[in-house]
Design a protein around this motif. Structure first.
Motif, PDB file in Angstrom:
ATOM      1  N   MET A 111       1.052  -1.348   0.316  1.00 27.87           N
ATOM      2  CA  MET A 111       0.255  -0.088  -0.337  1.00 27.87           C
ATOM      3  C   MET A 111       0.805   1.137  -0.300  1.00 27.87           C
ATOM      4  O   MET A 111       0.129   2.329  -0.299  1.00 27.87           O
ATOM      5  CB  MET A 111      -0.997   0.443   1.201  1.00 27.87           C
ATOM      6  N   GLY A 112       1.543   0.973   0.941  1.00 28.99           N
ATOM      7  CA  GLY A 112       3.295   2.766   0.866  1.00 28.99           C
ATOM      8  C   GLY A 112       3.339   2.370  -0.239  1.00 28.99           C
ATOM      9  O   GLY A 112       3.800   3.694  -0.329  1.00 28.99           O
ATOM     10  N   GLY A 113       3.936   1.661  -1.162  1.00 28.27           N
ATOM     11  CA  GLY A 113       4.147   1.897  -2.502  1.00 28.27           C
ATOM     12  C   GLY A 113       3.467   2.209  -3.865  1.00 28.27           C
ATOM     13  O   GLY A 113       3.864   3.203  -4.462  1.00 28.27           O
ATOM     14  N   LEU A 114       2.420   2.663  -3.851  1.00 33.03           N
ATOM     15  CA  LEU A 114       1.298   2.496  -4.689  1.00 33.03           C
ATOM     16  C   LEU A 114       0.829   3.271  -4.592  1.00 33.03           C
ATOM     17  O   LEU A 114      -0.007   4.060  -5.414  1.00 33.03           O
ATOM     18  CB  LEU A 114       0.276   0.727  -4.732  1.00 33.03           C
ATOM     19  N   THR A 115       0.234   3.950  -2.885  1.00 29.34           N
ATOM     20  CA  THR A 115      -0.458   5.014  -2.817  1.00 29.34           C
ATOM     21  C   THR A 115      -0.050   6.146  -2.973  1.00 29.34           C
ATOM     22  O   THR A 115       1.101   6.631  -1.820  1.00 29.34           O
ATOM     23  CB  THR A 115      -1.685   5.404  -1.761  1.00 29.34           C
ATOM     24  N   ALA A 116      -0.178   7.047  -3.800  1.00 28.95           N
ATOM     25  CA  ALA A 116       0.855   8.230  -3.951  1.00 28.95           C
ATOM     26  C   ALA A 116      -0.375   9.241  -4.195  1.00 28.95           C
ATOM     27  O   ALA A 116      -1.843   8.996  -4.407  1.00 28.95           O
ATOM     28  CB  ALA A 116       1.382   8.035  -5.340  1.00 28.95           C
ATOM     29  N   GLY A 117      -0.414  10.705  -3.926  1.00 22.85           N
ATOM     30  CA  GLY A 117      -1.031  11.309  -4.150  1.00 22.85           C
ATOM     31  C   GLY A 117      -2.158  11.629  -3.156  1.00 22.85           C
ATOM     32  O   GLY A 117      -1.877  11.510  -2.160  1.00 22.85           O
ATOM     33  N   ASP A 118      -3.706  11.715  -4.352  1.00 21.53           N
ATOM     34  CA  ASP A 118      -4.539  11.995  -2.865  1.00 21.53           C
ATOM     35  C   ASP A 118      -5.784  10.757  -3.715  1.00 21.53           C
ATOM     36  O   ASP A 118      -5.694   9.915  -4.695  1.00 21.53           O
ATOM     37  CB  ASP A 118      -5.147  13.267  -3.070  1.00 21.53           C
ATOM     38  N   GLY A 119      -7.215  11.484  -3.223  1.00 23.53           N
ATOM     39  CA  GLY A 119      -7.909  10.220  -4.218  1.00 23.53           C
ATOM     40  C   GLY A 119      -8.945  10.772  -5.323  1.00 23.53           C
ATOM     41  O   GLY A 119      -9.270   9.926  -5.607  1.00 23.53           O
ATOM     42  N   GLU A 120      -8.022  12.011  -6.188  1.00 21.92           N
ATOM     43  CA  GLU A 120      -8.446  11.563  -6.917  1.00 21.92           C
ATOM     44  C   GLU A 120      -7.186  10.749  -8.188  1.00 21.92           C
ATOM     45  O   GLU A 120      -7.512  10.480  -9.319  1.00 21.92           O
ATOM     46  CB  GLU A 120      -7.940  13.142  -7.883  1.00 21.92           C
ATOM     47  N   HIS A 121      -6.289  10.155  -7.546  1.00 26.01           N
ATOM     48  CA  HIS A 121      -5.020   9.622  -7.821  1.00 26.01           C
ATOM     49  C   HIS A 121      -5.464   7.807  -7.645  1.00 26.01           C
ATOM     50  O   HIS A 121      -5.359   8.176  -6.336  1.00 26.01           O
ATOM     51  CB  HIS A 121      -4.318  10.192  -7.863  1.00 26.01           C
ATOM     52  N   VAL A 122      -5.834   6.607  -8.393  1.00 26.61           N
ATOM     53  CA  VAL A 122      -5.379   5.741  -7.952  1.00 26.61           C
ATOM     54  C   VAL A 122      -5.075   4.691  -9.078  1.00 26.61           C
ATOM     55  O   VAL A 122      -4.435   4.952 -10.221  1.00 26.61           O
ATOM     56  CB  VAL A 122      -6.658   4.807  -9.314  1.00 26.61           C
ATOM     57  N   ALA A 123      -4.032   4.296  -8.288  1.00 28.63           N
ATOM     58  CA  ALA A 123      -2.098   3.470  -8.981  1.00 28.63           C
ATOM     59  C   ALA A 123      -3.161   1.749  -9.448  1.00 28.63           C
ATOM     60  O   ALA A 123      -3.733   1.838  -8.253  1.00 28.63           O
ATOM     61  CB  ALA A 123      -1.500   3.556  -8.099  1.00 28.63           C
ATOM     62  N   VAL A 124      -2.175   1.261  -9.791  1.00 25.23           N
ATOM     63  CA  VAL A 124      -2.426  -0.083 -10.135  1.00 25.23           C
ATOM     64  C   VAL A 124      -1.898  -0.830 -10.788  1.00 25.23           C
ATOM     65  O   VAL A 124      -0.822  -0.058 -11.439  1.00 25.23           O
ATOM     66  CB  VAL A 124      -3.617   0.179 -11.764  1.00 25.23           C
ATOM     67  N   SER A 125      -1.317  -1.716  -9.878  1.00 21.11           N
ATOM     68  CA  SER A 125       0.099  -2.668  -9.865  1.00 21.11           C
ATOM     69  C   SER A 125      -0.880  -3.857 -10.125  1.00 21.11           C
ATOM     70  O   SER A 125      -1.386  -4.597 -10.388  1.00 21.11           O
ATOM     71  CB  SER A 125       0.718  -2.912  -8.746  1.00 21.11           C
ATOM     72  N   ILE A 126      -0.483  -4.261 -11.594  1.00 21.97           N
ATOM     73  CA  ILE A 126      -0.627  -5.763 -11.876  1.00 21.97           C
ATOM     74  C   ILE A 126       0.647  -7.430 -12.526  1.00 21.97           C
ATOM     75  O   ILE A 126       1.511  -6.844 -12.870  1.00 21.97           O
ATOM     76  CB  ILE A 126      -1.251  -5.434 -13.753  1.00 21.97           C
ATOM     77  N   GLY A 127       0.080  -7.821 -11.879  1.00 22.01           N
ATOM     78  CA  GLY A 127       0.822  -9.663 -11.700  1.00 22.01           C
ATOM     79  C   GLY A 127       2.797  -9.327 -11.634  1.00 22.01           C
ATOM     80  O   GLY A 127       2.134  -8.211 -10.168  1.00 22.01           O
ATOM     81  N   ALA A 128       2.575  -9.299 -12.500  1.00 21.50           N
ATOM     82  CA  ALA A 128       4.466  -9.370 -11.990  1.00 21.50           C
ATOM     83  C   ALA A 128       5.155  -8.012 -11.863  1.00 21.50           C
ATOM     84  O   ALA A 128       6.713  -7.690 -10.756  1.00 21.50           O
ATOM     85  CB  ALA A 128       5.153  -9.852 -12.825  1.00 21.50           C
ATOM     86  N   GLU A 129       4.448  -6.778 -11.967  1.00 16.70           N
ATOM     87  CA  GLU A 129       4.642  -5.684 -11.245  1.00 16.70           C
ATOM     88  C   GLU A 129       4.883  -6.038 -10.302  1.00 16.70           C
ATOM     89  O   GLU A 129       5.374  -4.443  -9.033  1.00 16.70           O
ATOM     90  CB  GLU A 129       3.687  -4.380 -12.183  1.00 16.70           C
ATOM     91  N   ASN A 130       4.105  -6.120  -9.346  1.00 23.59           N
ATOM     92  CA  ASN A 130       4.411  -6.221  -7.988  1.00 23.59           C
ATOM     93  C   ASN A 130       5.482  -7.284  -7.116  1.00 23.59           C
ATOM     94  O   ASN A 130       5.682  -8.117  -7.515  1.00 23.59           O
ATOM     95  CB  ASN A 130       2.824  -7.449  -7.349  1.00 23.59           C
ATOM     96  N   ALA A 131       5.983  -6.484  -6.729  1.00 22.50           N
ATOM     97  CA  ALA A 131       7.094  -6.582  -5.404  1.00 22.50           C
ATOM     98  C   ALA A 131       6.998  -7.844  -5.120  1.00 22.50           C
ATOM     99  O   ALA A 131       7.920  -9.191  -4.559  1.00 22.50           O
ATOM    100  CB  ALA A 131       7.822  -5.980  -5.279  1.00 22.50           C
ATOM    101  N   TYR A 132       6.305  -8.292  -3.792  1.00 30.22           N
ATOM    102  CA  TYR A 132       6.341  -9.690  -3.577  1.00 30.22           C
ATOM    103  C   TYR A 132       5.777 -10.442  -4.354  1.00 30.22           C
ATOM    104  O   TYR A 132       4.052 -10.641  -4.838  1.00 30.22           O
ATOM    105  CB  TYR A 132       5.529  -9.282  -2.392  1.00 30.22           C
ATOM    106  N   VAL A 133       6.435 -12.025  -5.016  1.00 29.93           N
ATOM    107  CA  VAL A 133       6.442 -12.753  -5.483  1.00 29.93           C
ATOM    108  C   VAL A 133       4.812 -13.659  -5.316  1.00 29.93           C
ATOM    109  O   VAL A 133       4.048 -13.647  -6.369  1.00 29.93           O
ATOM    110  CB  VAL A 133       7.241 -14.198  -4.970  1.00 29.93           C
ATOM    111  N   PRO A 134       5.082 -13.667  -4.729  1.00 27.08           N
ATOM    112  CA  PRO A 134       3.579 -14.716  -4.366  1.00 27.08           C
ATOM    113  C   PRO A 134       2.281 -13.424  -4.329  1.00 27.08           C
ATOM    114  O   PRO A 134       0.633 -14.153  -4.877  1.00 27.08           O
ATOM    115  CB  PRO A 134       3.003 -15.331  -2.510  1.00 27.08           C
ATOM    116  N   LEU A 135       2.421 -12.096  -5.033  1.00 21.18           N
ATOM    117  CA  LEU A 135       0.823 -11.221  -5.348  1.00 21.18           C
ATOM    118  C   LEU A 135       1.490 -11.578  -6.207  1.00 21.18           C
ATOM    119  O   LEU A 135       0.637 -10.485  -7.327  1.00 21.18           O
ATOM    120  CB  LEU A 135       0.951 -10.090  -4.695  1.00 21.18           C
ATOM    121  N   GLN A 136       2.157 -11.944  -7.465  1.00 19.43           N
ATOM    122  CA  GLN A 136       2.513 -11.417  -8.899  1.00 19.43           C
ATOM    123  C   GLN A 136       0.844 -12.569  -9.553  1.00 19.43           C
ATOM    124  O   GLN A 136       1.556 -12.719 -10.947  1.00 19.43           O
ATOM    125  CB  GLN A 136       3.727 -12.362  -9.153  1.00 19.43           C
ATOM    126  N   THR A 137       0.070 -12.915  -9.225  1.00 17.30           N
ATOM    127  CA  THR A 137      -0.567 -13.661 -10.149  1.00 17.30           C
ATOM    128  C   THR A 137      -1.898 -12.605  -9.699  1.00 17.30           C
ATOM    129  O   THR A 137      -2.928 -12.934 -10.009  1.00 17.30           O
ATOM    130  CB  THR A 137      -1.312 -15.205  -9.281  1.00 17.30           C
TER     131      THR A 137
END
Length: 338
Positions: free
Chosen positions: A268-294
């Protein structure tokens, strides 16, 4: 192949695959979408998309499914996040307005997000490190015991009961004076800076009353120290089981990862930038933690205090998830900042 037509074909494949969970063929695309080209042209476009790594064949069938790169291009080329309907926004507002305290806000928010998106909802409690003191209340509770209540701008409340070493039955003036001095020093101050300012309160009181002031300062310091660990709340993990086919070999790993709150906080800390107007999306292998890469993770920040979002399979309705996360983040910020 033109870029616009390529995007149209990719968009159609993503939409159909998200809806049906079945590989998408050229015939289905022509039947469901007005692409304005021949079957041969669609097959050629699909072959080029596959060459570019944007779609792939899961087996020997004629159908194709999006890759992580395909989802990324789809998300990046969304012209805008479609707003929720008026009815949806009203329902969100009414549901969250019914919350009675911070814990209820968090619980309602995660249940609401999970219900709106059919994904796992994650919400970070407002971070004390980014919060400020709204008010400190001192309440004698009998004998030498004093309750110290710390109220934070996000609505978070922490309390401690301490023994100040003397009977406070006839010390209303002392308690009132301390309350006034404490709030004069720390109200509106960042929580991380509050403990050091308490030294001025201790120094300013009569030497005979300093043990009481020192007890108050110590209790506030302990409350701040103990709450430096961040907290997250989840809702809707059962939604992952309903799409188990999206995790043929990794569902247990994903569920284990969701139990690791430290992992979620870092995510969450790595993805939540800006404010409520900004939405961050991390997809698959973009997630640094291997078990969440699906999985894919859609997050936003509410105010400056914390983040919220959803976790689900990469076969996710991204426009709906992004719109829901953005809308809920806005309302949570209004509630906690109000």
């Amino acid at each position: 192949m033109s870029d616009d037509r390529r995007l149209d074909v990719l968009r159609a494949i993503v939409q159909d695959y998200v809806r049906t969970s079945e590989p998408v063929g050229s015939k289905a695309l022509l039947e469901r979408h007005e692409l304005g080209v021949s079957a041969a042209t669609v097959r050629n476009d699909m072959a080029l998309l596959e060459d570019e790594g944007l779609i792939t064949a899961p087996h020997t069938s004629a159908g194709r499914v999006p890759t992580d790169a395909g989802y990324r291009l789809f998300v990046d080329r969304l012209s805008s996040v479609k707003p929720l309907t008026r009815a949806e926004r009203t329902a969100i507002q009414r549901f969250l307005d019914g919350a009675v305290d911070l814990d209820d806000v968090v619980a309602r928010t995660t249940r609401l997000l999970s219900s709106l998106t059919h994904q796992v909802a994650v919400m970070q409690y407002p971070s004390l490190s980014r919060s400020t003191v709204r008010h400190v209340e001192l309440v004698p509770v009998g004998g030498g015991r004093l309750m110290i209540v710390l109220i934070v701008n996000t609505g978070r409340v922490e309390q401690r009961v301490v023994d100040v070493g003397r009977d406070l039955a006839d010390a209303e003036d002392l308690v009132a004076d301390l309350r006034s001095r404490v709030n004069a020093e720390v109200a509106g101050l960042a929580l991380t800076a509050a403990p050091t300012r308490m030294a001025a309160v201790v120094d300013a009181v009569d030497p005979l009353d300093r043990p009481v002031a020192e007890s108050v300062a110590a209790a506030l310091g302990e409350a701040l120290q103990e709450e430096t660990e961040e907290r997250v709340v989840l809702s809707g993990t059962a939604n992952l089981a309903r799409v188990g086919s999206d995790f043929p070999t990794s569902l247990s790993l994903v569920l284990d990862a969701l139990e690791e709150h430290v992992v979620l906080l870092r995510l969450m800390g790595g993805l939540t930038a800006g404010d409520g107007e900004h939405v961050a999306v991390s997809i698959g292998a973009e997630n640094a933690y291997v078990p969440l890469q699906t999985t894919s993770v859609v997050t936003s920040r509410y105010g400056v205090a914390g983040g919220l979002g959803v976790v689900g399979p990469t076969r996710m309705d991204y426009p709906q998830a992004m719109a829901s996360v953005r809308a809920v983040a806005r309302y949570v910020a209004e509630i906690l900042d109000g």
